[in-house]
Design a protein around this motif. Structure first.
Motif, PDB file in Angstrom:
ATOM      1  N   SER A  60      -9.299  -9.431   0.908  1.00 36.76           N
ATOM      2  CA  SER A  60      -9.831  -8.196   0.296  1.00 36.76           C
ATOM      3  C   SER A  60      -9.466  -8.091  -1.180  1.00 36.76           C
ATOM      4  CB  SER A  60      -9.312  -6.963   1.042  1.00 36.76           C
ATOM      5  OG  SER A  60      -9.604  -7.027   2.400  1.00 36.76           O
ATOM      6  N   CYS A  61      -9.650  -9.151  -1.907  1.00 39.23           N
ATOM      7  CA  CYS A  61      -9.313  -9.165  -3.336  1.00 39.23           C
ATOM      8  C   CYS A  61     -10.554  -9.193  -4.228  1.00 39.23           C
ATOM      9  CB  CYS A  61      -8.424 -10.363  -3.665  1.00 39.23           C
ATOM     10  SG  CYS A  61      -6.755 -10.215  -3.020  1.00 39.23           S
TER      11      CYS A  61
ATOM     12  N   CYS B  81       0.714  -5.683  -1.892  1.00 39.12           N
ATOM     13  CA  CYS B  81      -0.663  -5.348  -1.511  1.00 39.12           C
ATOM     14  C   CYS B  81      -0.972  -3.924  -1.965  1.00 39.12           C
ATOM     15  CB  CYS B  81      -0.838  -5.468  -0.004  1.00 39.12           C
ATOM     16  SG  CYS B  81      -0.221  -6.999   0.648  1.00 39.12           S
TER      17      CYS B  81
ATOM     18  N   SER C 161      -2.958  -9.243  -1.129  1.00 40.13           N
ATOM     19  CA  SER C 161      -4.157  -8.698  -0.507  1.00 40.13           C
ATOM     20  C   SER C 161      -4.445  -7.276  -1.003  1.00 40.13           C
ATOM     21  CB  SER C 161      -3.991  -8.672   1.016  1.00 40.13           C
ATOM     22  OG  SER C 161      -3.828  -9.976   1.495  1.00 40.13           O
ATOM     23  N   SER C 162      -5.704  -6.906  -0.923  1.00 43.10           N
ATOM     24  CA  SER C 162      -6.175  -5.568  -1.320  1.00 43.10           C
ATOM     25  C   SER C 162      -5.990  -5.283  -2.803  1.00 43.10           C
ATOM     26  CB  SER C 162      -5.477  -4.475  -0.494  1.00 43.10           C
ATOM     27  OG  SER C 162      -5.641  -4.710   0.874  1.00 43.10           O
ATOM     28  N   THR C 163      -5.873  -6.317  -3.594  1.00 46.12           N
ATOM     29  CA  THR C 163      -5.823  -6.141  -5.040  1.00 46.12           C
ATOM     30  C   THR C 163      -7.064  -6.795  -5.632  1.00 46.12           C
ATOM     31  OG1 THR C 163      -3.415  -6.091  -5.206  1.00 46.12           O
ATOM     32  CG2 THR C 163      -4.591  -6.890  -7.124  1.00 46.12           C
TER      33      THR C 163
ATOM     34  N   GLY D 168       0.797  -1.232   0.000  1.00 45.76           N
ATOM     35  CA  GLY D 168       0.000   0.000   0.000  1.00 45.76           C
ATOM     36  C   GLY D 168       0.816   1.261   0.000  1.00 45.76           C
TER      37      GLY D 168
ATOM     38  N   ASN E 188      -3.137  -2.933  -4.797  1.00 48.52           N
ATOM     39  CA  ASN E 188      -4.165  -2.811  -5.804  1.00 48.52           C
ATOM     40  C   ASN E 188      -3.586  -2.784  -7.218  1.00 48.52           C
ATOM     41  OD1 ASN E 188      -6.781  -2.801  -6.543  1.00 48.52           O
ATOM     42  ND2 ASN E 188      -7.090  -0.608  -6.297  1.00 48.52           N
TER      43      ASN E 188
END
Lengths: 98, 274
Positions: free
Chosen positions: B90-91, B29, B58-60, A76, B31
């Motif tokens: 969270s994908c 992670c 994660s988060s992608t 992130g 996105n």
């Protein structure tokens, strides 16, 4: 920070340094330490596209012959897709594919 | 105008693959776009990152087609036999994505996988959980120990299919952690309790029974679940029971008296219904 940029033998880059250092210092930090670096972790800092470009250049360096790197983490922290593109290209993706 | 000159030691667009040979953890992670996911699949297929043991994306947002490309890359890579930890939290994984993953697990292309985190994919639902359960049932080599399935929109049918996978022995050497189940009822906890009785979770170490504030587990079903856990899971060390509903404290008190075992039960934020 200048002195840190001249360090060799670091096993992990200090995240605080990566968060606040100028692009030039980041570049020197990464290049100076990559031969011994084990964990390249960007978790609580912002990594702009220019820094990603320098990292990509270091990854392409033919001088780095001894593989020590065990972790690559960008969690992130990237500016936008451009940074990720540069990293993936440096890992071997053709520019036409990405 | 002066042009920037690249040092001789740098080759444009040609990576030094040796740098990545020892990499065991690859976490992105961020996105990533579809093009990056396809690039990653292609890199893996070409033998880059041959020793990765932990993959965290994660988060992608990962569409089922992208997941298929990634898993194909892993299958072609030397890392397929080494990958132990796959984090896809969270994908936005949909049932179709779960089908792709379930088929991969069923075909044993991830034989060393110990930890799968597929939490916070709310669109997974019963259908997605069923695909995963089917994969676990089909696999003959799975070593999965930790399965994180919180906030995936699992309901009755999902729990039933998971119980089926457990009772078939596919998760025989498994720690089951992070089961999230909304709106359970007494009836729907029976298949789970039956699965426990069959010994499918005898290595269970931690059980996390999380549910939404808008649901309630009546004390009787908590009792069934917890007694089954205690009776059939000799290695159980802790149970997390947030928001278990009224009356649960009495049940837990009874259990502590009946089963004289060292056990941590976290139920301190028991929700009191009006």
């Amino acid at each position: 920070m200048e002195r840190l940029g001249n360090c060799v033998g670091l096993k992990e880059l200090p995240e605080a340094a990566l968060a606040y250092a100028s692009v030039d210092i980041k570049k020197r930090l990464v290049r100076a330490t990559l031969a011994s670096l084990k964990n390249l972790v960007f978790r609580h800092c912002f990594v702009d596209n220019e820094t990603c470009g320098h990292l990509a250049d270091v990854f392409r360096s033919e001088r780095i012959l001894v593989p020590q790197l065990q972790s690559i983490c960008f969690d992130g922290v990237l500016d936008d897709d451009g940074g990720a593109t540069q990293i993936f290209q440096s890992m071997g993706c053709q520019s036409k594919d990405i | 105008m002066m042009m920037a000159v690249r040092p001789k030691s740098f080759s444009p667009w040609v990576a030094n693959p040796k740098i990545f040979e020892a990499v065991q953890t690859f976490s992105f992670c961020d996105n990533l776009a579809t093009v990056h996911l396809h690039a990653l699949g292609s890199l893996l297929g070409k033998g880059v990152l041959p020793n990765v043991q932990c993959f965290d994306l994660s988060s992608t947002r990962i569409a089922s087609e992208d997941l298929a490309v990634l898993l194909r890359g892993i299958e072609q890579s030397a890392c397929a036999d080494k990958l132990q930890h796959l984090a896809l939290s969270s994908c936005s994984i949909c049932p179709e994505g779960a089908e792709v993953l379930g088929l991969a697990i069923g075909r044993d292309i991830l034989p060393s996988l110990l930890h799968l985190n597929i939490s916070r994919n709310a669109g997974l639902g019963d259908e997605g959980v069923s695909f995963l359960a089917r994969g676990l049932q089909t696999s003959s080599r799975t070593k999965l120990k930790i399965l994180q399935l919180s906030s995936v929109g699992m309901g009755d049918a999902g729990l039933k299919s998971l119980a089926g996978a457990i009772s078939s022995g596919a998760l025989e050497h498994c720690s089951f952690f992070g089961a999230d189940y909304n709106n359970p009822s007494l009836r729907n906890l029976f298949p789970f309790a039956t699965a426990l009785k069959s010994g499918g979770l005898r290595n269970l170490a931690n059980f996390n029974f999380t549910q939404g504030h808008d649901s309630a587990v009546v004390p009787a079903s908590v009792a069934i679940l917890l007694y089954s856990l205690l009776e059939h899971c000799p290695n159980l060390k802790s149970i997390d029971l947030p928001n278990v509903g009224p009356g649960a404290s009495e049940v837990i008190g009874d259990m502590r008296t009946t089963f004289k075992r060292r056990l941590t039960i976290k139920a301190d934020d028991i929700y009191v219904w009006p």
